[in-house]
Design a protein around this motif. Structure first.
Motif, mmCIF file in Angstrom:
data_model
loop_
_atom_site.group_PDB
_atom_site.id
_atom_site.type_symbol
_atom_site.label_atom_id
_atom_site.label_comp_id
_atom_site.label_asym_id
_atom_site.label_seq_id
_atom_site.Cartn_x
_atom_site.Cartn_y
_atom_site.Cartn_z
ATOM 1 N N TYR A 67 69.190 19.413 116.545
ATOM 2 C CA TYR A 67 67.960 19.612 116.610
ATOM 3 C C TYR A 67 67.409 19.641 118.437
ATOM 4 O O TYR A 67 68.644 19.192 119.543
ATOM 5 C CB TYR A 67 66.917 18.093 116.555
ATOM 6 C CG TYR A 67 66.479 18.522 114.821
ATOM 7 C CD1 TYR A 67 66.352 19.549 114.419
ATOM 8 C CD2 TYR A 67 66.761 17.179 114.155
ATOM 9 C CE1 TYR A 67 66.300 19.921 112.954
ATOM 10 C CE2 TYR A 67 66.434 17.701 112.590
ATOM 11 C CZ TYR A 67 66.280 18.448 112.400
ATOM 12 O OH TYR A 67 65.601 18.772 111.369
ATOM 13 N N SER A 92 62.602 21.650 115.592
ATOM 14 C CA SER A 92 63.914 23.391 115.642
ATOM 15 C C SER A 92 65.314 23.244 115.467
ATOM 16 O O SER A 92 65.747 22.238 116.659
ATOM 17 C CB SER A 92 63.022 24.541 117.162
ATOM 18 O OG SER A 92 64.434 25.096 117.062
ATOM 19 N N SER A 100 59.471 24.307 114.261
ATOM 20 C CA SER A 100 59.330 25.043 112.369
ATOM 21 C C SER A 100 59.494 24.083 111.152
ATOM 22 O O SER A 100 59.401 24.292 109.757
ATOM 23 C CB SER A 100 60.489 26.059 111.784
ATOM 24 O OG SER A 100 61.828 25.658 111.740
ATOM 25 N N ARG A 101 59.829 23.035 111.698
ATOM 26 C CA ARG A 101 59.616 21.770 110.356
ATOM 27 C C ARG A 101 59.448 20.411 111.215
ATOM 28 O O ARG A 101 58.583 20.069 112.755
ATOM 29 C CB ARG A 101 61.426 21.370 110.444
ATOM 30 C CG ARG A 101 61.817 21.405 110.957
ATOM 31 C CD ARG A 101 63.315 21.657 110.699
ATOM 32 N NE ARG A 101 63.544 22.068 109.979
ATOM 33 C CZ ARG A 101 65.289 23.004 109.505
ATOM 34 N NH1 ARG A 101 66.107 21.577 109.721
ATOM 35 N NH2 ARG A 101 65.247 24.156 109.704
ATOM 36 N N VAL A 119 61.977 15.416 106.471
ATOM 37 C CA VAL A 119 62.260 17.091 107.108
ATOM 38 C C VAL A 119 61.456 18.063 106.424
ATOM 39 O O VAL A 119 61.265 18.059 104.832
ATOM 40 C CB VAL A 119 63.439 17.473 107.387
ATOM 41 C CG1 VAL A 119 62.501 18.831 107.862
ATOM 42 C CG2 VAL A 119 63.976 16.350 108.170
ATOM 43 N N VAL A 120 60.265 17.981 106.371
ATOM 44 C CA VAL A 120 59.070 18.965 105.608
ATOM 45 C C VAL A 120 59.602 20.860 106.538
ATOM 46 O O VAL A 120 59.241 20.563 107.797
ATOM 47 C CB VAL A 120 58.346 18.651 105.747
ATOM 48 C CG1 VAL A 120 57.455 20.098 104.774
ATOM 49 C CG2 VAL A 120 57.922 17.697 105.377
ATOM 50 N N ASP A 121 59.833 21.531 105.987
ATOM 51 C CA ASP A 121 60.311 23.176 107.030
ATOM 52 C C ASP A 121 58.434 23.885 106.723
ATOM 53 O O ASP A 121 57.333 23.616 104.950
ATOM 54 C CB ASP A 121 61.063 23.852 105.522
ATOM 55 C CG ASP A 121 62.223 23.313 105.662
ATOM 56 O OD1 ASP A 121 62.484 22.953 107.193
ATOM 57 O OD2 ASP A 121 63.002 24.336 105.098
ATOM 58 N N LEU A 122 57.754 24.445 107.582
ATOM 59 C CA LEU A 122 56.413 23.713 107.451
ATOM 60 C C LEU A 122 56.019 25.899 107.294
ATOM 61 O O LEU A 122 57.295 26.455 107.323
ATOM 62 C CB LEU A 122 55.773 24.553 108.533
ATOM 63 C CG LEU A 122 55.174 22.971 108.923
ATOM 64 C CD1 LEU A 122 55.705 22.752 110.672
ATOM 65 C CD2 LEU A 122 55.161 21.961 108.917
ATOM 66 N N ASP A 123 55.499 26.081 106.715
ATOM 67 C CA ASP A 123 55.086 27.738 106.468
ATOM 68 C C ASP A 123 54.359 28.143 107.455
ATOM 69 O O ASP A 123 54.298 30.021 106.951
ATOM 70 C CB ASP A 123 54.256 27.990 104.838
ATOM 71 C CG ASP A 123 52.447 27.306 104.922
ATOM 72 O OD1 ASP A 123 52.326 27.310 106.069
ATOM 73 O OD2 ASP A 123 51.778 27.349 103.996
ATOM 74 N N GLY A 286 53.705 23.102 103.978
ATOM 75 C CA GLY A 286 55.075 22.751 103.447
ATOM 76 C C GLY A 286 55.563 22.514 102.766
ATOM 77 O O GLY A 286 54.869 20.681 103.067
ATOM 78 N N TYR A 287 56.560 22.665 101.813
ATOM 79 C CA TYR A 287 57.544 21.855 101.408
ATOM 80 C C TYR A 287 59.128 22.371 101.004
ATOM 81 O O TYR A 287 59.584 22.880 101.498
ATOM 82 C CB TYR A 287 56.956 21.758 99.910
ATOM 83 C CG TYR A 287 57.319 22.478 99.163
ATOM 84 C CD1 TYR A 287 58.784 22.750 98.445
ATOM 85 C CD2 TYR A 287 56.351 23.861 99.692
ATOM 86 C CE1 TYR A 287 58.359 24.237 97.339
ATOM 87 C CE2 TYR A 287 56.474 25.146 99.183
ATOM 88 C CZ TYR A 287 58.173 24.839 97.481
ATOM 89 O OH TYR A 287 57.984 26.210 96.723
ATOM 90 N N THR A 288 59.347 20.988 101.254
ATOM 91 C CA THR A 288 61.386 21.440 101.238
ATOM 92 C C THR A 288 61.152 20.493 99.641
ATOM 93 O O THR A 288 61.664 19.224 99.469
ATOM 94 C CB THR A 288 62.357 20.581 102.072
ATOM 95 O OG1 THR A 288 61.794 20.888 103.602
ATOM 96 C CG2 THR A 288 63.370 21.132 101.989
#
Length: 307
Positions: A67, A92, A100-101, A119-123, A286-288
């Motif tokens: 990161y 990032s 981005s997360r 950790v969640v990836d953002l939309d 967001g979701y992962t």
């Protein structure tokens, strides 16, 4: 008092990247357990398991990563003595790229280690507007049973699972405004439940959720950014005898290439939503997800009662 200083938080992130690389290179679950917990650890271990189920020739060489702490946006709450300490960070995985997360790091009370929880990836490239005080610190608020918010983590979790289970018919589209993330979950339901046509069925359902901890930060509009986890299942079944489901390579760790009459997949997921203070829809941002298990009766083992 703040959970920790800005410099200390960046050091936690740096140490996580270092140890995570060492653990991933050898798929060392014990070492990984020193820097990960909760849904993040379950998702990482499932990735190890999936890789180990592949023939060695099909396993991709591990590529170290880290990161970028210089671009990290930190959300460090203040806590009173005795409270469990945690912080969130927008991150990032590439230098000079915008975050981005969103990740949650929590201090484990027993050993005082800081570990990555989720950790969640953002939309979207737009980060949630977390409220910061004059010293740059955030405010933690209750994520569950909080009457000051339009929805708490339990309702958000129910709505996310409904997106998968019904396409949002019951609570998903009532709790959430349409966003890229919520629309993607509904798309997963719509496309996956039709994939077999007349040859089989697919049913999504709530799974046993071991990760009930949720985290929330006050946002500038008086609402909150809520970070939580959920577990759902996906059961594929043949429509009648004489048909079979052939597992692919990625399922090999669990299904061992044996044809099945039905397969139930389990997914552990991390989710992020912004919730208003007033009665209005929330936004899933967001979701992962990671598949953590797969099981089902082999063809010929017993008659199936699913039509």
């Amino acid at each position: 008092m703040p959970a920790l200083s800005d410099a200390q938080a960046r050091a936690v992130i740096t140490n996580y990247s270092k140890v995570n690389n060492e653990a991933n290179a050898q798929r060392d679950r014990t070492l990984l357990d020193t820097v990960e917990d909760g849904p993040m650890y379950a998702m990482s271990v499932s990735d190890y398991t999936e890789t180990e189920g592949l023939p060695k020739a099909d396993r991709e060489p591990y590529k170290p990563w880290s990161y970028d702490t210089s671009s990290a946006k930190l959300y460090i709450p203040r806590f009173t003595i005795g409270q469990d300490r945690w912080f969130a960070a927008a991150l990032s995985g590439e230098r000079s790229k915008n975050p981005s997360r969103i990740a949650v790091f929590a201090e484990q009370p027993k050993n005082k280690r800081w570990e990555l929880i989720s950790v969640v990836d953002l939309d979207s490239a737009t980060l949630p507007d977390v409220a910061l005080d004059k010293d740059g610190y955030a405010t933690a608020v209750a994520a569950t049973r909080n009457n000051q918010l339009a929805a708490d983590s339990n309702l958000l979790r129910t709505a996310v699972i409904d997106n998968f289970a019904t396409g949002g018919t019951n609570t998903g589209t009532k709790v959430f405004d349409p966003t890229k993330a919520s629309q993607q979950q509904i798309k997963v339901h719509d496309e996956t439940t039709r994939k077999f046509g007349k040859l089989g069925t697919t049913v999504f359902a709530e799974g046993t959720n071991r990760f009930k901890d949720a985290y929330a930060l006050k946002t500038s509009d008086g609402g909150a950014l809520v970070l939580f986890a959920h577990t759902h299942t996906q059961t594929d079944a043949v429509a009648h005898s004489g048909l079979q489901i052939n597992p692919d390579n990625d399922d090999n760790a669990w299904l061992h290439g044996i044809p099945r009459t039905s397969v139930t997949y389990t997914f552990v997921c991390a989710d992020a939503a912004t919730v208003p203070a007033k009665a209005a829809p929330s936004r899933l941002i967001g979701y992962t997800c990671a598949r953590t298990d797969a099981s089902g009766p082999p063809v010929g083992s017993a008659p199936t009662d699913r039509a």
